[in-house]
Scaffold this motif. Structure first.
Motif, PDB file in Angstrom:
ATOM      1  N   PRO A 162      54.461  70.202  -5.252  1.00 48.11           N
ATOM      2  CA  PRO A 162      54.784  71.556  -4.803  1.00 48.11           C
ATOM      3  C   PRO A 162      55.145  71.456  -3.332  1.00 48.11           C
ATOM      4  O   PRO A 162      54.453  70.775  -2.579  1.00 48.11           O
ATOM      5  CB  PRO A 162      53.479  72.341  -4.998  1.00 48.11           C
ATOM      6  N   ARG A 172      57.354  73.007   2.664  1.00 50.12           N
ATOM      7  CA  ARG A 172      58.103  72.467   3.802  1.00 50.12           C
ATOM      8  C   ARG A 172      58.517  71.042   3.487  1.00 50.12           C
ATOM      9  O   ARG A 172      57.797  70.347   2.771  1.00 50.12           O
ATOM     10  CB  ARG A 172      57.223  72.416   5.056  1.00 50.12           C
ATOM     11  N   ILE A 227      58.635  71.795  -6.902  1.00 52.64           N
ATOM     12  CA  ILE A 227      58.766  73.252  -6.999  1.00 52.64           C
ATOM     13  C   ILE A 227      58.649  73.828  -5.596  1.00 52.64           C
ATOM     14  O   ILE A 227      57.748  73.455  -4.834  1.00 52.64           O
ATOM     15  CB  ILE A 227      57.738  73.884  -7.974  1.00 52.64           C
ATOM     16  N   LEU A 228      59.606  74.701  -5.249  1.00 52.46           N
ATOM     17  CA  LEU A 228      59.638  75.270  -3.905  1.00 52.46           C
ATOM     18  C   LEU A 228      59.696  76.783  -3.990  1.00 52.46           C
ATOM     19  O   LEU A 228      60.357  77.338  -4.882  1.00 52.46           O
ATOM     20  CB  LEU A 228      60.854  74.759  -3.122  1.00 52.46           C
ATOM     21  N   GLN A 282      60.597  78.617  -7.485  1.00 57.44           N
ATOM     22  CA  GLN A 282      59.562  79.489  -7.998  1.00 57.44           C
ATOM     23  C   GLN A 282      60.128  80.864  -8.347  1.00 57.44           C
ATOM     24  O   GLN A 282      60.992  81.361  -7.638  1.00 57.44           O
ATOM     25  CB  GLN A 282      58.551  79.668  -6.875  1.00 57.44           C
ATOM     26  N   PRO A 322      55.138  83.871  -2.842  1.00 59.95           N
ATOM     27  CA  PRO A 322      53.806  83.492  -2.357  1.00 59.95           C
ATOM     28  C   PRO A 322      53.109  84.734  -1.806  1.00 59.95           C
ATOM     29  O   PRO A 322      53.768  85.607  -1.235  1.00 59.95           O
ATOM     30  CB  PRO A 322      54.089  82.484  -1.253  1.00 59.95           C
ATOM     31  N   GLN A 367      52.392  80.270   6.877  1.00 64.42           N
ATOM     32  CA  GLN A 367      51.939  78.983   6.361  1.00 64.42           C
ATOM     33  C   GLN A 367      51.182  78.165   7.398  1.00 64.42           C
ATOM     34  O   GLN A 367      50.981  76.987   7.220  1.00 64.42           O
ATOM     35  CB  GLN A 367      53.138  78.182   5.832  1.00 64.42           C
ATOM     36  N   ARG A 387      46.281  79.777   6.510  1.00 62.41           N
ATOM     37  CA  ARG A 387      46.111  79.271   5.152  1.00 62.41           C
ATOM     38  C   ARG A 387      44.658  79.097   4.778  1.00 62.41           C
ATOM     39  O   ARG A 387      44.250  79.333   3.671  1.00 62.41           O
ATOM     40  CB  ARG A 387      46.726  77.875   5.086  1.00 62.41           C
ATOM     41  N   ARG A 403      45.909  82.743  -2.475  1.00 61.05           N
ATOM     42  CA  ARG A 403      46.736  81.568  -2.185  1.00 61.05           C
ATOM     43  C   ARG A 403      46.535  80.472  -3.229  1.00 61.05           C
ATOM     44  O   ARG A 403      47.497  79.884  -3.723  1.00 61.05           O
ATOM     45  CB  ARG A 403      46.385  81.027  -0.794  1.00 61.05           C
ATOM     46  N   MET A 419      49.156  78.871  -5.899  1.00 57.50           N
ATOM     47  CA  MET A 419      49.369  77.421  -5.993  1.00 57.50           C
ATOM     48  C   MET A 419      49.153  76.931  -7.430  1.00 57.50           C
ATOM     49  O   MET A 419      49.873  76.062  -7.911  1.00 57.50           O
ATOM     50  CB  MET A 419      48.419  76.661  -5.058  1.00 57.50           C
ATOM     51  N   ASP A 475      51.065  65.990  -2.697  1.00 58.31           N
ATOM     52  CA  ASP A 475      51.501  67.109  -1.868  1.00 58.31           C
ATOM     53  C   ASP A 475      52.609  66.680  -0.910  1.00 58.31           C
ATOM     54  O   ASP A 475      52.697  65.518  -0.513  1.00 58.31           O
ATOM     55  CB  ASP A 475      50.327  67.693  -1.077  1.00 58.31           C
ATOM     56  N   ALA A 476      53.410  67.658  -0.515  1.00 57.08           N
ATOM     57  CA  ALA A 476      54.586  67.408   0.322  1.00 57.08           C
ATOM     58  C   ALA A 476      54.221  67.028   1.751  1.00 57.08           C
ATOM     59  O   ALA A 476      55.095  66.657   2.538  1.00 57.08           O
ATOM     60  CB  ALA A 476      55.480  68.640   0.331  1.00 57.08           C
ATOM     61  N   ASP A 477      52.929  67.148   2.095  1.00 60.12           N
ATOM     62  CA  ASP A 477      52.506  66.791   3.448  1.00 60.12           C
ATOM     63  C   ASP A 477      51.611  65.548   3.453  1.00 60.12           C
ATOM     64  O   ASP A 477      50.874  65.310   4.397  1.00 60.12           O
ATOM     65  CB  ASP A 477      51.825  67.978   4.137  1.00 60.12           C
ATOM     66  N   TYR A 511      40.144  65.116   5.560  1.00 55.71           N
ATOM     67  CA  TYR A 511      40.947  66.341   5.430  1.00 55.71           C
ATOM     68  C   TYR A 511      40.640  67.136   4.163  1.00 55.71           C
ATOM     69  O   TYR A 511      40.474  68.343   4.213  1.00 55.71           O
ATOM     70  CB  TYR A 511      42.449  66.008   5.460  1.00 55.71           C
ATOM     71  N   HIS A 539      47.164  62.982   5.420  1.00 58.51           N
ATOM     72  CA  HIS A 539      47.818  64.289   5.446  1.00 58.51           C
ATOM     73  C   HIS A 539      48.478  64.495   6.802  1.00 58.51           C
ATOM     74  O   HIS A 539      47.949  64.047   7.828  1.00 58.51           O
ATOM     75  CB  HIS A 539      46.746  65.364   5.214  1.00 58.51           C
TER      76      HIS A 539
END
Ligand code: GDP
Ligand code: MN
Length: 304
Positions: free
Chosen positions: A32, A35, A59-60, A98, A102, A107, A112, A121, A125, A148-150, A191, A301
């Protein structure tokens, strides 16, 4: 023309083993993405699992940020899939946008992580993860890697290393690098606090909650006394040490596809007072699949 062809899959011939490379097992990497981080993409490209066995799914959200991330992602994908070396190219790539907004526009990490924002939230998700999972899981998928994208740094052998444990759910320990002003040097800190072992206190709290209330981890206002994998890291110890977990996070999480095929997904509603990835671990457990954590195996992260 004759009747349309019928494709048959024998699910019991789709192997899920501790040596997925040798057995040519297909891996679905699901992300997901709110960013786009170049470091995430560069790390993904460095994964040494054969790319021709990897399908990527994203998915964005349809936000301004989500639009920008989609454009950047498509640019990077074109570079690899059209112009990259054959070895770099992935089997296939799916991008979903999506179909719901959201709940919280901002963000920022502090926004968050506010407790009051968590339920909405995490529910959003969960829906994003389910949409991604149910539209991409194929009959030939052996493994699903949630990433995750981060997540900006992992060992290149991440998939092989996690799969070598041959567990239904396997979770590395997610840390974050930061500049420690006191030490005047780079440092790191735990984290992801969603990887935990349950406690009598948390059970007690849950038993007194309303049916729509959820337990949250990592908040001083709600001391659960759960044992957090984040704090189980031991420097220099075996990276393959295993601990059983009752709750998991989704920053990096390897799942045997049969767990999802059995019906384990990310509840967007309180399930045993748990939601999203933590609810997923609980649902998997109710289906007979136990989660395993690797406290000494680190991934990192992004630091905003
Ligand atoms: P945190 O690290 O627990 O604070 O959670 P994040 O905000 O990083 O979210 C987890 C993952 O979901 C990251 O990969 C985000 O990029 C992504 N993400 C966050 N919000 C949304 C959203 O509204 N829609 C989608 N599709 N992805 C999101
Ligand atoms: Mn994150």
């Amino acid at each position: 023309a004759g009747p349309p062809p019928v494709t048959r899959y024998n699910l019991n011939s789709v192997t899920i083993t501790n040596d997925p490379v040798a057995n040519r097992e297909n891996v679905l990497v699901l992300t997901p993405m709110a960013r786009f981080y170049q470091e995430y993409w560069d790390n993904l490209l460095k994964l040494s699992y054969p790319h021709e066995l990897i399908t990527l799914g994203f998915i964005l959200p349809k936000t301004k940020e989500g639009n920008a991330a989609t454009i950047e992602l498509q640019k990077q994908i074109a570079k690899i899939q059209k112009h990259g070396h054959e070895k770099e190219r992935f089997k296939s790539i799916i991008i979903l946008r999506q179909d719901f907004d959201p709940p919280i526009p901002s963000q920022d990490e502090s926004e968050r992580h506010k407790m009051a924002n968590q339920k909405a939230r995490r529910a959003a998700m969960a829906k994003a993860r389910n949409s991604l999972l149910f539209t991409t899981l194929g009959p030939d998928t052996s493994w699903v890697l949630w990433l995750d994208a981060d997540i900006v740094e992992t060992p290149p052998t991440l998939i092989q290393d996690l799969a070598s444990h041959s567990k239904p759910l396997t979770v590395p320990n997610c840390f974050q690098r930061f500049y420690n002003a006191e030490k005047k040097a780079m440092d790191e800190r735990p984290y992801d606090f969603n990887n935990w072992q349950d406690s009598p206190t948390a059970q007690e709290l849950a038993s007194k909650m309303g049916k729509d209330d959820i337990l949250l981890e990592g908040y001083a206002d709600m001391a659960t006394y759960r044992a957090l994998m984040a704090y189980m890291y031991e420097a220099g110890a075996d990276i393959h040490t295993e601990v059983p977990l009752d709750g998991v996070g989704g920053t990096a999480l390897l799942v045997k596809a049969e767990v999802h095929r059995d019906g384990a997904m990310f509840p967007a509603f309180p399930f045993y007072h748990l939601i999203e990835t933590e609810g997923f671990a609980k649902m998997a457990k109710r289906l007979g699949w136990q989660a395993t954590g690797l406290p000494n195996y680190k991934v990192y992260h992004y630091n905003e």
